[in-house]
Structures are given as C-alpha cells and as structure tokens.
Write an enzyme that holds these catalytic residues in place. Sequence first.
Site, PDB file in Angstrom:
ATOM      1  N   GLU A 210       0.986  -1.526  -0.357  1.00  0.00           N
ATOM      2  CA  GLU A 210       0.331   0.117  -0.176  1.00  0.00           C
ATOM      3  C   GLU A 210       0.633   1.510  -0.265  1.00  0.00           C
ATOM      4  O   GLU A 210       0.811   2.124   0.540  1.00  0.00           O
ATOM      5  CB  GLU A 210      -1.055  -0.381   1.550  1.00  0.00           C
ATOM      6  N   GLU A 300      -8.054  -0.871  13.893  1.00  0.00           N
ATOM      7  CA  GLU A 300      -9.141  -1.371  12.964  1.00  0.00           C
ATOM      8  C   GLU A 300      -8.887  -3.439  13.024  1.00  0.00           C
ATOM      9  O   GLU A 300      -7.903  -3.476  13.043  1.00  0.00           O
ATOM     10  CB  GLU A 300      -9.021  -0.951  11.803  1.00  0.00           C
ATOM     11  N   ASP A 326     -14.160  -4.000   9.922  1.00  0.00           N
ATOM     12  CA  ASP A 326     -13.331  -4.460   9.187  1.00  0.00           C
ATOM     13  C   ASP A 326     -14.004  -5.817   8.617  1.00  0.00           C
ATOM     14  O   ASP A 326     -15.095  -6.152   8.108  1.00  0.00           O
ATOM     15  CB  ASP A 326     -11.993  -4.492   8.200  1.00  0.00           C
ATOM     16  N   LYS A 351     -15.625  -1.709   2.235  1.00  0.00           N
ATOM     17  CA  LYS A 351     -14.463  -1.657   0.404  1.00  0.00           C
ATOM     18  C   LYS A 351     -16.651  -1.839  -0.456  1.00  0.00           C
ATOM     19  O   LYS A 351     -16.854  -3.620  -0.149  1.00  0.00           O
ATOM     20  CB  LYS A 351     -13.858  -2.556   1.102  1.00  0.00           C
TER      21      LYS A 351
END
Length: 440
Positions: A210, A300, A326, A351
């Site tokens: 990322e 998260e 998530d 997402k």
Amino acid sequence: MKIINLLAYQILDSRGQPTVAVKLFLENDQSVIAMVPSGASTGAKEALELRDGDVNYFFNKSVKLAIQNINNIIRPHLINKNVLNFFELDNLLINLDGTENKSKLGANALLGVSIAIVKAGAIAASKPLYQYIKEDLMHNYDVNYYAPIPLMNFINGGAHADNDLDIQEFMIVPLNAISFSQAIQIGSEIFHQLDKLLKSNHLSTTKGDEGGFAPMLKNNYVTLELLVHAIKKAHYLPSKTQGVCLALDVAASELYENGKYFFKKSSSHNITLEQTSFSSDEWIKYWSKLVSMFPIISIEDCFEENDWNSFALFLKNNPHIQVVGDDLYCTNLKYLQKGIDFKATNAILIKPNQIGTISETLDVIKFAQKNNINTIISHRSGETEDTFIADLAIGVGAGQIKTGSLSRSERIAKYNRILEIEQELKDKLIYEPSKFFKFR
C-alpha cells in the site's frame, strides 16, 4: 440514456495479479471504464471473488470466468436499458447471480458492472460523479460536501509487507488540518521525514503493497515511537486532541489461532521484546495500554472477526477512540446490524468489493450513518488506477478515507482526485474532523 454495449476484459492490479475491467458504452458515443480491486487479507464473510483456478494461466489467479459471466450473461440483460435506472439495474445484477455471497457470477464481475453503471449515470445526468452519487443515489441535496479525513498508511506490515511486523497498517491522521489539501501537505512532510529517519537509522525504505515503508523493526512500540518522532521532526504535534494522530489496522484474524492471539512474524525471528501469545483478555489489555501510551485515535480489526464480545468490551473500555470493524462486517448489512446490537464498534470500513454491488454498499453506508456509526471508505491492497472511491467518499459524506500511503500511483490517484474535487467545490468542500471524531 441507453446502454448500447458492455465489454469486460482482464487487466492487472497493483500487485501484478489479474483483475476485471469493464467498459460501458452509451448511446451518445461516450464510455466509462471501471476497474475492480482485490484484497490480500480477506474476511471470511466477504462475497466471492471469482478466479479460474487454472494453474497453467496466471497460476490460478486468472479472472476469465468472471469476464465471461459479464460478456455472456450480464451484458444481454443491460443492452438498451436506461443507465439512469441505477437501483433497478443493480437489483438485476443481484438477481442474475442469485446467491448470498455472489458465488455464481462472482463479486468481481458484479462490482465492475455496478461501478460502470454509476459512472455512466453521472455522464447521462451531466453531473460530476460525486454530485451524482450524493443527489441521485443518496438523495442528499445539501449544497455543502465533506472532505474525507485521510488515514495514511505510512508503515506496512502483516500480509502487506515482507517484514517482521505483524500489525498490518500504521497510519497517521492529520486532524489538525483545515482543508484536505493541507492534510495531504502535512502527510507528505511527515512521510518524507520518516524516510529520512529510516535512512539515518540504516533501515530499509522499501515499500509494502500500500505504498508505506516496510522496515525491519523490533516491535510495535518501536514502530509507534518512530512515527511520533517523524511527526515531531516535521514540526507537528502528536496529539489526539489538537494535532496529528495515529491509527492502526491490526487485521487480528490473521493473528488468531486456537483461541489465542499471536505475534507470529516477529516472534519467529526472536526480535520482539513484547509478549507474543495472548488470551482475549490479555489482548484487550495490550491494545488499551498502547492507546494510553501513544496518540492513537483509531484501531481497526483489533480482534478476530467473530470475537464480538471482545470488540464490545474494548470499545466500552476505550470510548474516546474510534474502534473500526472491517473483517467483522465485510460491508454487509446483516453483520453491521449484529455489531450495533452488540455495541461492538463505533465505525465501519466500507469496501465495495466485499459485498459486490454499489447499491448494497450504499445501503450499508446509509444504515451506519443513521445509527451514528462512522464510515470509512477504503481501497484494497491490490488496487488499480480507478479513482471511483474518491468520488464515493465525498458523495456519501463518509468523512474518512483509507487509500494507502503517499507513494505508488494507484494510491496517489485517489488523493489527487480529491484534490481536483477540492478545486471544483472550493469552500463548499468542508474539512471538519470534529464532525467525525465527536468521541474525542
């Protein structure tokens, strides 16, 4: 305006793996392209990403079947349909698949088409994409928009990097900014100070999936101290209330085995100075301690994706930070309702490829916002140059976005798109951290 053709084909994501692209053609000779991302650490509740399993073609990773499903099954049902009938068309996609987890046609097939329909709808409505999402899909006609606060992933670990860090993402959050462009400026200055610090300590500046740095560091404490040092070197204040904060994505399902949590990567190399095996109670205490020691504003997936009770207890003990689900939710309304019943989190990561269509994604966002659950629009570790999520974040008023570090063009593309929107909207795009971090 009618859809006159639809073409799906295979492209590569940012990891060089195959993914789906969809080109949709309108009767006015205009067209749009949608590209589908892919995750590395995926939740068990996610909709099915359809891959071929052909060892002789991209080593099992090809998406030919998903593409065939679009071109041969979905396409005939969309030709000559009015692209502005978004919810009707999205419902058609859901019914064509007919499974709860999108396993017949593939979530990657459905999502590519769903995004393409939204993009084409904006063209047909003669509106910018973010405005079309806000007005025509969210039915929100307020003249003001909210810029998303960026959660920038500066140190990568876990499944996103080949280093000894078990925690997947170490992020900075510029709550002290007064605009999105200033938030990016602050992030960039800290990112480059971090680069200098790593080099001065003879640590690697190679990047993870990322775009964040992926150095070999001893443990989580050292990593967080390094980020705090970088913030100070850039002449900013590390603070939960009036400065630059930190955020973590633990991806704890990757660290859970036989009822316990383990720091697997670091302990296997004997470099950690931390405890490496934890019961659920010990795990809660560990993260609570980190929150007390560092300016961490958001965590998260700090527990395994079915450990609802631990999420709820952690939030109860730490009400002044953002606790994000998530893998816990996988952008699924059913699981979000369960999380609200448990009081498991005060935020949800969004997402679209976890659920497979944009209409279902919007349903989750609306339900979260109605129940005062923060929404964070997110990329995936296997990304493309598609900037749809930037417009989505602004269009739905999400308030936060996770789209990686300040390197790698597939990450920067999303930031640059928001900067472009900021130029268009000017003072109508409001950067207001206090609206989305009320619990501080």
